[in-house]
Design a protein around this motif. Structure first.
Motif, short mmCIF file in Angstrom:
data_model
loop_
_atom_site.label_atom_id
_atom_site.label_comp_id
_atom_site.label_asym_id
_atom_site.label_seq_id
_atom_site.Cartn_x
_atom_site.Cartn_y
_atom_site.Cartn_z
N TRP A 87 0.92 -4.03 0.32
CA TRP A 87 1.67 -2.98 -0.53
C TRP A 87 1.34 -1.59 0.05
O TRP A 87 2.35 -0.79 0.01
CB TRP A 87 1.04 -3.20 -2.00
CG TRP A 87 1.71 -4.12 -2.76
CD1 TRP A 87 1.04 -5.37 -3.01
CD2 TRP A 87 2.96 -4.25 -3.23
NE1 TRP A 87 2.10 -6.35 -3.70
CE2 TRP A 87 3.20 -5.45 -3.92
CE3 TRP A 87 4.04 -3.49 -3.23
CZ2 TRP A 87 4.20 -5.93 -4.73
CZ3 TRP A 87 5.23 -3.84 -3.85
CH2 TRP A 87 5.38 -5.02 -4.58
N THR A 90 4.01 -1.40 2.84
CA THR A 90 5.41 -1.26 2.13
C THR A 90 5.58 0.19 1.62
O THR A 90 6.88 0.53 1.95
CB THR A 90 5.46 -2.45 1.10
OG1 THR A 90 4.95 -3.51 1.64
CG2 THR A 90 6.84 -2.33 0.71
N MET A 134 10.59 -3.51 7.49
CA MET A 134 10.26 -3.61 5.92
C MET A 134 10.83 -4.91 5.48
O MET A 134 10.32 -5.16 4.37
CB MET A 134 11.47 -2.44 5.70
CG MET A 134 11.75 -1.96 4.08
SD MET A 134 10.18 -1.39 3.61
CE MET A 134 10.41 -1.18 1.79
N LEU A 137 7.74 -7.09 5.38
CA LEU A 137 6.75 -6.47 4.53
C LEU A 137 7.15 -6.91 2.96
O LEU A 137 6.22 -6.98 2.08
CB LEU A 137 6.47 -4.91 4.70
CG LEU A 137 5.66 -4.70 5.97
CD1 LEU A 137 5.59 -3.17 6.12
CD2 LEU A 137 4.32 -4.99 5.51
N ILE A 138 8.52 -6.89 2.70
CA ILE A 138 8.78 -7.16 1.50
C ILE A 138 8.51 -8.60 1.04
O ILE A 138 7.93 -8.82 0.05
CB ILE A 138 10.36 -7.00 1.02
CG1 ILE A 138 10.67 -5.69 1.10
CG2 ILE A 138 10.87 -7.51 -0.05
CD1 ILE A 138 12.11 -5.23 1.13
N ALA A 141 4.61 -8.76 0.79
CA ALA A 141 4.14 -7.97 -0.63
C ALA A 141 4.06 -9.11 -1.59
O ALA A 141 3.19 -8.87 -2.47
CB ALA A 141 4.91 -6.84 -1.06
#
Length: 432
Positions: A87, A90, A134, A137-138, A141
């Motif tokens: 997180w 992110t 990104m 990472l989403i 997460a």
């Protein structure tokens, strides 16, 4: 698609962990190795945005950002602090995406400095890289915490502490001495200027790149702009890439590079890119060094990134008896890092580079013929030694952590067997 992701969640999580973690590790490590370079890059951004800050604040921010980037990357690639690291990374990318998009569109600087001088990529490549990160990472997460890492929760703090010490030592060495690995063109063991001995009869011609209000423009030698423009770089017209980075020394308006940097048995360069943040008390050590060099038949030369007025100011403040010349401050910063740095050369070959602060003030109190040679060190050797120690300690912690799991599993199974035996033989009677 959902079923596929569910079935292959573990493989995808580890694939994304490795890619994202390695990217953050390389980015944070290369910037921390050359923390001065990252400081200069931040100051370049602040100059474009007309937001100047003190050097001490910029340094603190540079070290903090580099360290956090490395630690988060290390946590990600080892599976430590799974939810927190995913997180936080992110959130960082949520800030970096619009910033790198702006840099790509507005082009305020030639490159973002994401990997320092280790790897220079275009602003478009930087933005696309962040888009890919990104996306990964989403996914992480929401799924990173569902896959176990290399270490158990109770040992993560010690793993993180060792990683923190490693990156901190690298940053402090880079700041107080020189970068452990030199990503720049003027390396130890090479001549400072190759064109001095191989220059053609024809004098080189240069174009100079200046910046104003976020835009860059090239100027010829005879049409340099006024002081409202900021120097960025220079390049030789029609030269090869190596020659484009040639270091030029000036005496007033005269290029005296060939004379000043001609190979000598012992030559010490004192490099001062800016007069800001200079401790005048350090001039005592400089003058002692100059006396020592001259007593050994060598010479010291001061090269400053300032105008003639600033040069004379330094001469008066330091009572310099050595020759002083000027050069572009950006070019000086490429050779060695620090407010004041020293380059020791023998026969035109760079033997070592240091910041003046890393030289003990008593070094020249009782010198001998090898005093300057004893200041030599292997930055690359120190880096690999630190890295091997760091990797060895982390591997030992992993082994201990795994053995702890084995012991825990052993006692868990033993307890299960005892419970099973009691349930099968509640009165504890032996069977005959």
């Amino acid at each position: 698609m959902t079923d596929f992701l569910s079935r292959h969640r573990k493989a995808l999580v580890w694939l994304f962990r490795i890619f994202v973690g390695a990217t953050f590790i390389i980015s944070g490590l290369t910037k921390m190795i050359d923390v001065w370079g990252f400081v200069y890059k931040i100051e370049q951004y602040l100059s474009v945005w007309d937001m100047p800050q003190t050097r001490s604040l910029v340094l603190a921010v540079a070290m903090a950002l580099s360290g956090i980037e490395f630690l988060l990357g290390f946590f990600m690639i080892t599976g430590c602090y799974k939810r927190t690291s995913a997180w936080l990374m992110t959130l960082i990318m949520l800030g970096m995406l619009p910033l790198t998009f702006y840099i790509w569109v507005a082009d305020p600087v030639s490159d973002c400095g994401c990997f320092g001088d280790f790897l220079v990529i275009s602003n478009l490549a930087t933005f696309l890289k962040n888009v890919v990160l990104m996306v990964m990472l989403i996914y992480l997460a929401f799924n990173n915490s569902k896959v176990t890492g290399l270490f158990t929760a109770y040992s993560q703090w010690l793993v993180a502490f060792v990683a923190f010490l490693y990156i901190l030592v690298i940053g402090l060495f880079g700041y107080h001495v020189q970068p452990l690995i030199d990503f720049r063109p003027y390396k130890v063991g090479a001549p400072l200027i190759t064109s001095v001995s191989s220059a053609d009869d024809e004098e080189p011609r240069f174009v100079f790149i200046y910046e104003k209000d976020g835009s860059q423009r090239e100027f010829g030698e005879e049409e340099l702009p006024d002081s409202t423009w900021t120097f960025v770089d220079r390049k030789e017209v029609g030269s090869t890439p190596d020659e484009e980075r040639a270091f030029a020394v000036f005496d007033g308006d005269d290029d005296v590079t060939a004379e000043v940097l001609a190979p000598d048995s012992v030559h010490v360069l004192l490099l001062i890119p800016e007069l800001n943040d200079i401790d005048v008390s350090s001039t005592y050590l400089v003058n002692e060094m100059n006396r020592y060099v001259e007593s050994r038949g060598g010479r010291m030369t001061g090269v400053m990134g300032t105008d003639d007025e600033g040069l004379e100011l330094w001469r008066d403040l330091s009572m310099a008896s050595y020759d002083l010349f000027t050069a572009e401050n950006t070019a000086i910063k490429e050779i060695a890092r620090g407010n004041v740095s020293v380059v020791y050369m023998k026969d035109g070959i760079i033997r070592w580079k240091r910041s003046l602060d890393s030289i003990d003030s008593d070094t020249f109190a009782s010198p001998d013929d090898l005093t300057l040679d004893r200041l030599e060190y292997s930055g690359t050797g120190y880096f690999w030694l630190l890295t091997l120690v760091f990797a060895g300690v982390e591997l030992l912690l992993w082994a201990i952590d795994r053995s702890g799991r084995a012991v825990q599993l052993h006692f868990s199974r033993r307890k299960s067997r005892n419970t099973l035996n009691k349930s099968e033989n509640p009165e504890g009677k032996s069977e005959n």
